[in-house]
Design a protein around this motif. Sequence first.
Motif, PDB file in Angstrom:
ATOM      1  N   THR A  18       0.490  -1.559  -0.025  1.00  0.00           N
ATOM      2  CA  THR A  18      -0.035  -0.110  -0.283  1.00  0.00           C
ATOM      3  C   THR A  18       0.417   1.645  -0.086  1.00  0.00           C
ATOM      4  O   THR A  18       0.697   2.403  -0.572  1.00  0.00           O
ATOM      5  N   PRO A  19       1.683   1.048   0.785  1.00  0.00           N
ATOM      6  CA  PRO A  19       2.096   2.282   0.521  1.00  0.00           C
ATOM      7  C   PRO A  19       3.531   2.590  -0.779  1.00  0.00           C
ATOM      8  O   PRO A  19       3.258   3.706  -0.842  1.00  0.00           O
ATOM      9  N   LEU A  20       4.216   1.498  -0.803  1.00  0.00           N
ATOM     10  CA  LEU A  20       4.661   2.027  -2.091  1.00  0.00           C
ATOM     11  C   LEU A  20       3.628   1.770  -3.334  1.00  0.00           C
ATOM     12  O   LEU A  20       3.614   3.054  -3.918  1.00  0.00           O
ATOM     13  N   LEU A  21       1.917   1.949  -3.299  1.00  0.00           N
ATOM     14  CA  LEU A  21       2.038   2.301  -4.412  1.00  0.00           C
ATOM     15  C   LEU A  21       0.606   3.805  -4.878  1.00  0.00           C
ATOM     16  O   LEU A  21       1.297   4.481  -5.292  1.00  0.00           O
ATOM     17  N   LEU A  22       0.743   4.011  -3.241  1.00  0.00           N
ATOM     18  CA  LEU A  22       0.610   5.523  -2.743  1.00  0.00           C
ATOM     19  C   LEU A  22       1.960   6.733  -3.554  1.00  0.00           C
ATOM     20  O   LEU A  22       1.883   7.266  -4.171  1.00  0.00           O
ATOM     21  N   ALA A  23       2.838   6.330  -2.967  1.00  0.00           N
ATOM     22  CA  ALA A  23       4.246   6.407  -2.941  1.00  0.00           C
ATOM     23  C   ALA A  23       4.164   6.351  -4.920  1.00  0.00           C
ATOM     24  O   ALA A  23       4.546   7.289  -5.634  1.00  0.00           O
ATOM     25  N   CYS A  24       4.151   4.932  -5.439  1.00  0.00           N
ATOM     26  CA  CYS A  24       4.250   4.979  -6.798  1.00  0.00           C
ATOM     27  C   CYS A  24       3.426   6.326  -7.870  1.00  0.00           C
ATOM     28  O   CYS A  24       3.909   6.553  -8.295  1.00  0.00           O
ATOM     29  N   LEU A  25       2.371   5.851  -7.157  1.00  0.00           N
ATOM     30  CA  LEU A  25       1.172   6.744  -8.303  1.00  0.00           C
ATOM     31  C   LEU A  25       1.860   8.351  -7.886  1.00  0.00           C
ATOM     32  O   LEU A  25       1.171   9.171  -9.103  1.00  0.00           O
ATOM     33  N   VAL A 160      -5.611   0.757   2.239  1.00  0.00           N
ATOM     34  CA  VAL A 160      -5.465  -0.139   1.778  1.00  0.00           C
ATOM     35  C   VAL A 160      -6.251   0.230   0.345  1.00  0.00           C
ATOM     36  O   VAL A 160      -5.774  -0.221  -0.823  1.00  0.00           O
ATOM     37  N   TYR A 161      -7.603   0.109   0.594  1.00  0.00           N
ATOM     38  CA  TYR A 161      -8.504   0.607  -0.288  1.00  0.00           C
ATOM     39  C   TYR A 161      -8.472   1.197  -0.700  1.00  0.00           C
ATOM     40  O   TYR A 161      -8.295   1.525  -2.216  1.00  0.00           O
ATOM     41  N   VAL A 162      -8.072   2.331  -0.749  1.00  0.00           N
ATOM     42  CA  VAL A 162      -7.811   3.272  -0.988  1.00  0.00           C
ATOM     43  C   VAL A 162      -6.712   3.741  -2.137  1.00  0.00           C
ATOM     44  O   VAL A 162      -7.033   4.068  -3.695  1.00  0.00           O
ATOM     45  N   ALA A 163      -5.924   2.863  -1.861  1.00  0.00           N
ATOM     46  CA  ALA A 163      -4.664   3.134  -2.597  1.00  0.00           C
ATOM     47  C   ALA A 163      -4.917   2.064  -3.721  1.00  0.00           C
ATOM     48  O   ALA A 163      -4.515   2.286  -5.335  1.00  0.00           O
ATOM     49  N   ILE A 164      -5.618   0.647  -4.276  1.00  0.00           N
ATOM     50  CA  ILE A 164      -6.153  -0.165  -4.742  1.00  0.00           C
ATOM     51  C   ILE A 164      -7.216   1.388  -6.100  1.00  0.00           C
ATOM     52  O   ILE A 164      -7.202   1.132  -6.967  1.00  0.00           O
ATOM     53  N   ALA A 165      -8.043   2.047  -5.244  1.00  0.00           N
ATOM     54  CA  ALA A 165      -9.223   2.244  -5.720  1.00  0.00           C
ATOM     55  C   ALA A 165      -8.442   3.338  -7.523  1.00  0.00           C
ATOM     56  O   ALA A 165      -8.975   3.903  -7.898  1.00  0.00           O
ATOM     57  N   ALA A 166      -7.508   4.401  -6.109  1.00  0.00           N
ATOM     58  CA  ALA A 166      -6.769   5.295  -6.745  1.00  0.00           C
ATOM     59  C   ALA A 166      -5.773   4.909  -8.158  1.00  0.00           C
ATOM     60  O   ALA A 166      -5.403   5.520  -9.030  1.00  0.00           O
ATOM     61  N   VAL A 167      -5.559   3.360  -8.425  1.00  0.00           N
ATOM     62  CA  VAL A 167      -5.045   2.797  -9.653  1.00  0.00           C
ATOM     63  C   VAL A 167      -5.646   2.895 -11.050  1.00  0.00           C
ATOM     64  O   VAL A 167      -5.580   3.705 -11.674  1.00  0.00           O
ATOM     65  N   ALA A 220       1.334   8.450   6.366  1.00  0.00           N
ATOM     66  CA  ALA A 220       0.405   8.600   6.861  1.00  0.00           C
ATOM     67  C   ALA A 220      -0.006   7.014   7.381  1.00  0.00           C
ATOM     68  O   ALA A 220      -0.029   6.455   8.714  1.00  0.00           O
ATOM     69  N   TYR A 221      -0.076   6.787   6.737  1.00  0.00           N
ATOM     70  CA  TYR A 221      -0.605   4.909   6.300  1.00  0.00           C
ATOM     71  C   TYR A 221       0.375   4.422   7.456  1.00  0.00           C
ATOM     72  O   TYR A 221       0.522   3.337   7.663  1.00  0.00           O
ATOM     73  N   LEU A 222       2.142   4.503   7.013  1.00  0.00           N
ATOM     74  CA  LEU A 222       2.683   4.137   7.384  1.00  0.00           C
ATOM     75  C   LEU A 222       2.770   4.099   9.072  1.00  0.00           C
ATOM     76  O   LEU A 222       3.452   3.262   9.474  1.00  0.00           O
ATOM     77  N   ALA A 223       2.513   5.770   9.318  1.00  0.00           N
ATOM     78  CA  ALA A 223       3.329   5.422  10.939  1.00  0.00           C
ATOM     79  C   ALA A 223       1.165   5.189  11.604  1.00  0.00           C
ATOM     80  O   ALA A 223       1.254   4.939  13.079  1.00  0.00           O
ATOM     81  N   THR A 224      -0.011   5.351  11.174  1.00  0.00           N
ATOM     82  CA  THR A 224      -0.908   5.498  11.460  1.00  0.00           C
ATOM     83  C   THR A 224      -2.289   3.783  11.495  1.00  0.00           C
ATOM     84  O   THR A 224      -2.963   4.127  11.845  1.00  0.00           O
ATOM     85  N   GLY A 225      -1.522   3.617  10.142  1.00  0.00           N
ATOM     86  CA  GLY A 225      -2.366   2.501   9.798  1.00  0.00           C
ATOM     87  C   GLY A 225      -1.634   1.004  10.200  1.00  0.00           C
ATOM     88  O   GLY A 225      -2.384   0.081  11.076  1.00  0.00           O
ATOM     89  N   MET A 226      -0.568   1.106   9.022  1.00  0.00           N
ATOM     90  CA  MET A 226       0.428   0.099   9.668  1.00  0.00           C
ATOM     91  C   MET A 226       1.267  -0.383  10.657  1.00  0.00           C
ATOM     92  O   MET A 226       1.082  -0.961  11.433  1.00  0.00           O
TER      93      MET A 226
END
Lengths: 323, 522
Positions: A18-25, A160-167, A220-226
Amino acid sequence: MDFATVIQLLDSTLRLSTPLLLACLAGLYSERAGIFDIGLEGKMLASAFFSAAVAAATGSALIGLAAGTAASLALAALHGLASITFRGNQLISGVAINFLASGLTALIGQNWFKLGGRTPALSGDARFLPIDFYFSDTLSTIPVLGPIYSELLSGHTLMVYVAIAAVPATWWVLFRTRFGLQLRAVGENPEAVDTAGLSVTALRYQASLICGLLCGLAGAYLATGMAAGFIRDMTAGKGYIALAALIFAKWRPGYALLACLLFGLLEAVAIRFQNIDVAGVGTVPVQFMQALPYILTVVILAGFIGKAIPPRAGGEPYSKERA
Amino acid sequence: MRANGSESRRETAAPAIELRNISKSFGAVRANRDISLAVAPGTIHGIVGENGAGKSTLMSILYGFYRADAGEIFINGEPTRIPDSNAAIKAGIGMVHQHFKLVHNFSVLENVVLGAEDGLILRSTLTRARKLLTELADEYELNVDPDAIVESLSVGHQQRVEILKALFRHADILILDEPTGVLTPAEADHLFRILRSLRDEGKTIILITHKLREIMAATDTVSVMRRGEMTATLKTSETSPEQLAELMVGRKVLLQVDKKPAVPGPAVLDVENLTIEGERGETALKNISFTVHAGEILGIAGVAGNGQSELLRALGGIEQAQGTVRINGTEIPLEGANSGADARRRNGIAHVPEDRQTLGLVMEFKAWENIAFGYHHDPSYGRTRWLLDIEAARRLTGVALKKYDVRPADPDLTAQSFSGGNQQKIVLAREIDRNPDLLIVGQPTRGVDIGAIEFIHRQVLELRDSGKAILLVSVELDEILSLSDRIAVMFDGEIIGTRNANETDEKELGLLMAGIAEVKTT
């Protein structure tokens, strides 16, 4: 390896991707507009720190998310100022942002919390909690499909769902909207955009800010989700791996998803199987498994994937020719 | 009926474009001085002038790239401010730039709609553009495949995309900046047909060019610019190329080169099966063979990008190649040791490269440094190998600059402070003055003003008459025809035909340049 293990492995692949995907996009928006952004790492780190710090203070993960994203946007604007307005070198500006984020988060963290650069551990509403799908308990007993539904698909945090929907959203924006057409054009030939009566500067700032927004979500996902709080340099090169994934994906959203899932899987394998016994070779040490994503990055960047053509105007500041 | 109608409208209607007292300076350079111009609607208006006369600056002001320091613009009689390109587009002005402003990996449709979309979502705009493209294709011979990727199109078709872009934005005034530089004669004729039919529909067209022949062939009226000023506006039917040339330069110019018949001697350059593999595995040069004799000019004609650059680079020792090349009967290496530019000079080859600003000169260096370059080990620049006698170099440069009419003849000026024509003369001075057996010269007069063209052509002919061999590569067919003794035409990396200059004409060469080879060869 039994079925349950596979499900667990894929489950953590999703979380780690998830963090990779968000950063990659994030990088995709920026680079498609012609701004190389090596500062994904720094923006994620700043967002991770401020989201954790504010979440710890307010007890709300959402307010933390807003604060983290604001920090990331500020750095994105700084990168824009340096590389768009002042036409500076984009790589140097990106590296500077990474140093700035790494140093400042540790310094401010120590000053505020006196925990050696950490933030206090987060709990309850200060973290993003897993979202359980309907009936996931009842359906989990169904063989094969049950575990896939209730363990693999259900039970992740919002991001996680936000990241996948962002694709698909990114694909649609890039290839089906006016903004996307102009964004891609400004990364290939800013002169064409300029002579069409559009503002190169405005388009590139917009792309930079979208990049900042997505990096903010990733951090934010890294520190407050994962995880449950910020630790020093917790991004650990994820921003660079996201860049590698972006090249691997040839700057396309769909491939970006696959590339990030691959890196996520490697990370998940490294965590799940600390020492692997390979027949005839002996034990593969854990260090090797942990190093795998990075080794893959090097292999990919060395051009193993064949020719990846970056946006033509990438990395070049635009100025009208004054003959 | 239509001809009459448009004729009477021309007499009565307000000018499509009127410029009043436009001035623009860049620092100390006054690019446009108090320029006034009126262009009647429904006409093709030519603007000619030498490089640096201010044509492009004036058009950039009209298209909103620059803002004029003073003056007013009227569009269809209305005073109009044009602070940026967007305002120009809104005022109905479209521009086809000399270097196309297209996104290379977008489709034709995407390029056409970019910046002129109807709404957030593309689909409806693309549909509308596709419909318009089909209509325009029938109406004006502007056919292009809407789904083709731009970089796969020929240059002529890419130019049509630029015109379509302007028409999609409802341009009534179309400005074309040096539109034929990259076209074959047939493509240029096609373009002029398109422009004429656009004019007949009431569009106003401004054609900027330095080719007098095109002005005569395509325009209704013509304005001449010289040194930032508008020196004359004439009806094309009432003027002549000679008169226009004189107005451009400010003195009488010989358009025709005076040339004695060639007296060819023994072969100096002998090329056999010269081949270069391109970057992506394609062949950039395919088994080229030809001979150049002493006292002869072999002209290489062709549309830019058909292998001429590679040929020059291979002979000049800049790019490695396969095949056999002999100078005065001795084979010279094309790969590995002793195949570089320095070795070529020792072999008696002098090279005037196509692009003087990147290959011919170091723009930030002084004239004497540029003149010494490549020959700096020559004893005239100092007796030891390691030390340069700067005073001698400056003195020799001063002499060479005078001899080759470089103005100003100051050895201490940097190359970039000379005009294009004078830069070219510096390169010629360096290369010709060393008395080579063979001169290879690419685009000798690209971006050079008419006065300097005359001088450069005379120098090249004098070198020929002194018994040297010359290989001339040029995309200017006029230049090839007036200088060469024999003409070889390149197409797609091959020599498609060779003709004696006095037995061929523009039409035949034009066909060869388009890749249409006939049976007849000499």
